[in-house]
Design an enzyme around this catalytic site. Structure first.
Site, short mmCIF file in Angstrom:
data_model
loop_
_atom_site.label_atom_id
_atom_site.label_comp_id
_atom_site.label_asym_id
_atom_site.label_seq_id
_atom_site.Cartn_x
_atom_site.Cartn_y
_atom_site.Cartn_z
N GLU A 26 0.83 -1.22 0.00
CA GLU A 26 0.00 0.00 0.00
C GLU A 26 0.86 1.26 0.00
OE1 GLU A 26 -1.45 1.89 3.48
OE2 GLU A 26 -1.30 0.06 4.67
N LYS A 160 -3.62 -2.28 15.82
CA LYS A 160 -3.10 -1.40 16.87
C LYS A 160 -4.16 -1.16 17.91
CE LYS A 160 0.19 1.76 15.10
NZ LYS A 160 0.06 1.75 13.66
N1 PSU Z 1 -2.78 1.45 10.76
C1 PSU Z 1 -1.45 1.55 10.93
N2 PSU Z 1 -0.71 2.23 9.99
C2 PSU Z 1 -1.30 2.79 8.89
C3 PSU Z 1 -2.71 2.65 8.73
C4 PSU Z 1 -3.40 1.98 9.67
O1 PSU Z 1 -0.93 1.04 11.90
O2 PSU Z 1 -0.60 3.41 8.08
C5 PSU Z 1 -3.36 3.23 7.50
C6 PSU Z 1 -3.63 2.10 6.48
O3 PSU Z 1 -3.47 2.62 5.18
C7 PSU Z 1 -5.09 1.77 6.74
C8 PSU Z 1 -5.63 3.15 7.03
O4 PSU Z 1 -5.76 1.17 5.66
O5 PSU Z 1 -4.62 3.77 7.84
C9 PSU Z 1 -6.95 3.10 7.76
O6 PSU Z 1 -7.49 4.38 7.82
P1 PSU Z 1 -9.00 4.56 8.28
O7 PSU Z 1 -9.02 4.16 9.73
O8 PSU Z 1 -9.28 6.01 8.07
O9 PSU Z 1 -9.83 3.67 7.41
#
Ligand code: PSU
Ligand code: MN
Length: 304
Positions: A26, A160
């Site tokens: 990603e 996390k």
């Molecule tokens: N969790 C992490 N590192 C990240 C992300 C999530 O520990 O970089 C990023 C990933 O790209 C994940 C996104 O898909 O955040 C999720 O964002 P949201 O909660 O807005 O969907």
């Protein structure tokens, strides 16, 4: 029809056509997850690790409105430095395309683009999930719905604890998404090997994992799978230190009224600040470990 929107790099296109192992990566982790230049260094090292384990890397993003599967080194460098790259989840894709913008793909949108190109295995750091306090805020990452519907296996280091891990697991269960522990019975929590939550199934080898994936998709059981691969022991963080940093980050986000797509990047940046950069080192090492396991899985899967 897809060519109207999608550019698959020649190397990745050939690997897919020949049935070789390919691993998607990603780009939100590059543009929003880590600071320059370590983001670019990490992205390039991930590609190298995947190659060293016999697979072809395909870093995914949207550049000038084109859906890109397989970026060049220059494109990765550009994403790592540019300031106006938009965090792009499922809902954003059509507008980033139509307006010819640059978009960094989250887990959800990386899965979508990988599936369009025919890539089935994806390595990242952590997935989005159900946020703490979601009972009030409704903040549930679109990553979870994507895992419910799109046929891509996501190798990550668990979830996390900026998230409500228990609710995230309930949501995945409802949506039929298997959560698999790679050489572990316990779900890892990104910076730590333990979370206090179990996994649905444990697998101990890439072959065992590939066989389960093959069975899932052969049987028409669509959707993704979470492969939870614990951070290597040497890089694990202190549980209490990380837990207290996360508590502070979550309460600061609440006080500042952070909502929607800003919430995850805000929490990640706060935790990094509060742990004095240690969390960045751990973050990088766990991503490398995921790239390795994803490559091994892709190699086994490509033999079927
Ligand atoms: N969790 C992490 N590192 C990240 C992300 C999530 O520990 O970089 C990023 C990933 O790209 C994940 C996104 O898909 O955040 C999720 O964002 P949201 O909660 O807005 O969907
Ligand atoms: Mn959210």
């Amino acid at each position: 029809m897809l060519e109207k929107y999608l550019d698959v790099s020649p190397e990745v296109a050939k690997a897919i056509k020949d049935g070789k192992a390919v691993v998607a990566l990603e780009s939100t982790i590059i543009s929003h997850g880590m600071p320059y230049p370590r983001n670019v260094e990490t992205a390039l090292n991930c590609e190298k690790i995947i190659r060293d384990h016999g697979a072809i890397p395909a870093t995914i993003a949207i550049l000038g409105g084109r859906l890109k599967v397989g970026l060049s080194e220059e494109e990765i460098e550009y994403l790592g430095k540019a300031k106006d790259v938009i965090k792009t989840s499922r809902r954003d894709i059509p507008f980033i395309v139509a307006k010819k913008l640059d978009g960094a793909t989250t887990v959800a949108s990386t899965m979508i683009l990988a599936a369009l190109a025919g890539v089935k295995i994806f390595a990242t750091g952590g997935i989005g999930g159900v946020h703490r306090g979601a009972q009030e805020t409704f903040d549930i990452s679109a990553d979870l719905q994507e895992l419910a519907h799109t046929n891509v296996a996501v190798v990550c280091a668990g979830a996390k604890s900026i998230l409500d891990i228990g609710l995230t697991l309930e949501y995945l269960e409802t949506n039929g998404v298997p959560v698999v522990g790679y050489q572990t019975d316990e779900l890892p929590a990104f910076y730590t090997r333990k979370s206090g939550f179990g996994v649905d199934y444990r697998v101990d080898s890439p072959l065992e994992l590939a066989e389960a994936l093959k069975a899932k998709w052969d049987l028409g059981l669509g959707g993704g799978l979470v492969v939870a691969n614990p951070i290597p022991e040497a890089y694990e963080m202190d549980f209490d230190a990380i837990t207290s940093a996360i508590h502070i980050a979550v309460s600061e986000a609440e006080k500042a009224g952070i909502k929607g797509k800003e919430s995850t990047p805000f929490l990640l940046a706060k935790v990094k600040e509060l742990t004095g950069g240690d969390s960045l080192d751990s973050n990088i090492e766990l991503v490398y470990n995921n790239a390795k396991v994803a490559a091994q899985l892709a190699v086994e899967f490509s033999k079927f």
